[in-house]
Design an enzyme around this catalytic site. Structure first.
Site, short mmCIF file in Angstrom:
data_model
loop_
_atom_site.label_atom_id
_atom_site.label_comp_id
_atom_site.label_asym_id
_atom_site.label_seq_id
_atom_site.Cartn_x
_atom_site.Cartn_y
_atom_site.Cartn_z
N ASP A 193 0.85 -1.20 0.00
CA ASP A 193 0.00 0.00 0.00
C ASP A 193 0.89 1.24 0.00
OD1 ASP A 193 -2.27 -1.52 0.04
OD2 ASP A 193 -3.04 -0.72 1.93
N ASP A 195 0.44 4.09 1.41
CA ASP A 195 0.44 4.96 2.59
C ASP A 195 1.05 4.31 3.83
OD1 ASP A 195 -1.54 3.11 3.20
OD2 ASP A 195 -3.16 4.47 2.66
N TRP A 255 -13.32 -1.06 -2.25
CA TRP A 255 -12.51 -1.37 -1.06
C TRP A 255 -12.96 -2.66 -0.35
CZ3 TRP A 255 -13.23 -2.15 4.10
CH2 TRP A 255 -12.07 -2.14 4.89
N GLU A 258 -10.27 -8.27 -1.15
CA GLU A 258 -9.27 -8.87 -2.06
C GLU A 258 -8.11 -9.50 -1.28
OE1 GLU A 258 -9.22 -5.73 -1.25
OE2 GLU A 258 -7.11 -5.34 -0.88
N ASP A 259 -7.78 -8.91 -0.12
CA ASP A 259 -6.69 -9.46 0.70
C ASP A 259 -7.13 -10.76 1.40
OD1 ASP A 259 -8.47 -7.96 2.18
OD2 ASP A 259 -6.95 -6.70 3.15
N MET A 285 0.80 4.60 9.13
CA MET A 285 -0.03 4.88 7.96
C MET A 285 -0.28 6.38 7.92
SD MET A 285 -3.55 3.24 6.45
CE MET A 285 -4.79 4.31 7.09
N HIS A 288 -5.44 9.31 6.11
CA HIS A 288 -6.24 9.66 4.92
C HIS A 288 -7.69 9.27 5.13
CE1 HIS A 288 -6.86 5.53 3.43
NE2 HIS A 288 -5.68 5.29 3.97
N ARG A 290 -11.37 7.93 3.14
CA ARG A 290 -11.69 7.01 2.04
C ARG A 290 -11.69 7.77 0.72
NH1 ARG A 290 -13.53 2.18 2.73
NH2 ARG A 290 -14.36 2.57 4.81
N1 UDH Z 1 -5.24 3.35 -3.49
C1 UDH Z 1 -4.86 4.44 -4.26
N2 UDH Z 1 -5.79 5.32 -4.68
C2 UDH Z 1 -7.11 5.18 -4.37
C3 UDH Z 1 -7.48 4.07 -3.60
C4 UDH Z 1 -6.54 3.19 -3.15
O1 UDH Z 1 -3.68 4.63 -4.56
O2 UDH Z 1 -7.90 6.02 -4.80
C5 UDH Z 1 -4.25 2.31 -3.12
C6 UDH Z 1 -3.16 2.81 -2.20
O3 UDH Z 1 -1.98 2.10 -2.42
C7 UDH Z 1 -3.77 2.46 -0.85
C8 UDH Z 1 -4.36 1.10 -1.14
O4 UDH Z 1 -4.86 1.24 -2.46
O5 UDH Z 1 -2.81 2.45 0.18
C9 UDH Z 1 -5.43 0.65 -0.16
O6 UDH Z 1 -6.48 1.64 -0.08
P1 UDH Z 1 -6.74 2.46 1.25
O7 UDH Z 1 -5.48 3.04 1.76
O8 UDH Z 1 -7.85 3.44 0.98
O9 UDH Z 1 -7.27 1.36 2.27
P2 UDH Z 1 -7.34 1.50 3.85
O10 UDH Z 1 -7.81 0.18 4.36
O11 UDH Z 1 -8.42 2.64 4.09
O12 UDH Z 1 -6.11 2.07 4.43
C10 UDH Z 1 -9.75 2.43 3.91
C11 UDH Z 1 -10.55 3.69 4.09
C12 UDH Z 1 -10.14 4.47 5.25
C13 UDH Z 1 -11.29 5.19 5.88
C14 UDH Z 1 -10.87 5.87 7.13
C15 UDH Z 1 -11.99 6.33 7.94
N3 UDH Z 1 -11.65 6.28 9.31
MN MN Z 2 -4.60 3.29 3.70
#
Ligand code: UDH
Ligand code: MN
Length: 344
Positions: A193, A195, A255, A258-259, A285, A288, A290
């Site tokens: 990922d 971030d 989202w 897939e993992d 992390m 960020h 969604r």
């Molecule tokens: N990613 C992108 N661009 C996008 C979406 C996803 O580059 O528009 C890639 C990026 O590498 C990212 C990964 O896909 O690190 C996973 O997506 P994510 O970071 O959005 O997933 P995470 O589980 O967050 O970290 C989910 C939403 C967070 C909501 C927070 C509310 N508290």
């Molecule tokens: Mn993330």
């Protein structure tokens, strides 16, 4: 004559002793200045700075192809002498790509190889990406020195999803695997990922005999595993392991899921996920929200149910896409791909 003979004997013995000493010092002098002496020094006794000075970046027609590097070089040690342990991370808002390029002059077209020893593994880092430039910059800033301290031969690939169709992380990673293998026969793949920044360089970006999950904890979850069986964020699989499970499913748009699907594929192959100790496998992390275009996938449960039935025909062997461009700026290979859209 009697007196003279014992004095002469003494003198003669002294002469032989002197000659012997002279021979020994000449031999020692030759050994000191021969390459063998330098080579036989343990790597850890060479200073970090000296090692860094001898690093070079290699272009795609690298050392192995055109024999630029003098051979043979010893294998890098099991444990790199350059590791620092827990790291102080920084996320300067003023950081620019030029700054990061300036800090990593020995990286060429996203690739690096130590020149003072042969890396134990060649590793491709695959980063799925769309519109997260700031996060990418922070990751490159930390990851390049981190991987160099681990004495790896590596390349960073950023796989950009073109257009504004719903994001598909898994399919982008399949594309990354297939495209990276066109450059080099990488031993190991890190699915990363954008971030997540590693906090400790003892968390080795190399593959194991089993698939490896590298994010035990992260700041946003109080450094606890998100749930038992979690296999997301940053994972390491060898070329063969990933091929054996037919890669990720291509069917997860948006989202989530897939993992878990990849985890199922691993289990179906009777492989077992391994993790480094929690004190090491720690990540920050970058905060960020969604992303728009990556809404929660409402079909993920349904898809997970059919994994055992479809995994053989949904994956690497059915991953269709169009490569729109391949650019090679200094710090990463930038693949822009059209991966189509969800079927419905
Ligand atoms: N990613 C992108 N661009 C996008 C979406 C996803 O580059 O528009 C890639 C990026 O590498 C990212 C990964 O896909 O690190 C996973 O997506 P994510 O970071 O959005 O997933 P995470 O589980 O967050 O970290 C989910 C939403 C967070 C909501 C927070 C509310 N508290
Ligand atoms: Mn993330």
């Amino acid at each position: 004559m009697g007196v003279c003979s014992s004095a002469c004997k003494m003198l003669r013995r002294g002469k032989y002793f002197f000659l012997l000493l002279l021979c020994l010092s000449v031999l020692a002098w030759i050994a000191m200045f021969s390459g063998d002496f330098v080579k036989s020094l343990p790597v850890s006794s060479v200073t970090t700075q000296a090692l860094a000075m001898r690093d070079t970046a290699h272009s795609w027609t690298s050392a192995k192809d055109n024999m630029i590097t003098p051979t043979p070089i010893q294998a890098c040690p099991q444990k790199s002498p350059l590791l620092q342990g827990a790291l102080k991370l920084n996320f300067e808002p003023t950081l620019t790509l030029k700054d990061v390029e300036g800090e990593n002059k020995r990286v060429a077209e996203g690739q690096f190889e130590p020149s003072y020893c042969t890396a134990r593994q060649s590793v491709a880092i695959l980063i799925p990406h769309r519109s997260r430039e700031r996060h990418l910059l922070y990751l490159l800033h930390h990851l390049h020195p981190f991987l160099q301290r681990q004495q790896l031969h590596y390349a960073v690939y950023v796989i950009q999803q073109a257009g504004d169709v719903t994001f598909n992380r898994a399919k982008l990673l399949n594309v990354g695997y297939l495209e990276a293998l066109k450059d080099y026969n990488w031993d190991c793949f890190i699915f990363h990922d954008v971030d997540l920044v590693p906090e400790n360089d003892h968390n080795l970006y190399i593959c194991d005999t089993q698939p490896k999950h590298l994010v035990v904890g992260r700041n946003s979850t109080g450094y606890k595993l998100r749930y038992k069986g979690y296999f997301g964020g940053v994972t390491a699989m060898s070329r063969e392991q990933f091929h054996q499970v037919n890669g990720f499913s291509n069917a997860y748009w948006g989202w989530g899921g897939e993992d878990d699907d990849l985890c199922k594929r691993v289990e179906l192959q009777k492989m077992k996920i391994v993790r480094p100790p929690a004190g090491i496998a720690r990540y920050t992390m970058v905060f960020h929200k969604r992303d728009s275009g990556n809404e929660i996938n409402k079909d993920s449960m349904k898809l997970l149910g059919r994994t055992p039935v479809v995994w053989k025909k949904d994956g690497l062997n059915s991953c269709s896409y169009k490569t729109l461009s391949v650019e090679r700026p200094p710090l990463y290979v930038n693949l822009t791909v059209d991966i189509g859209k969800p079927q419905s």
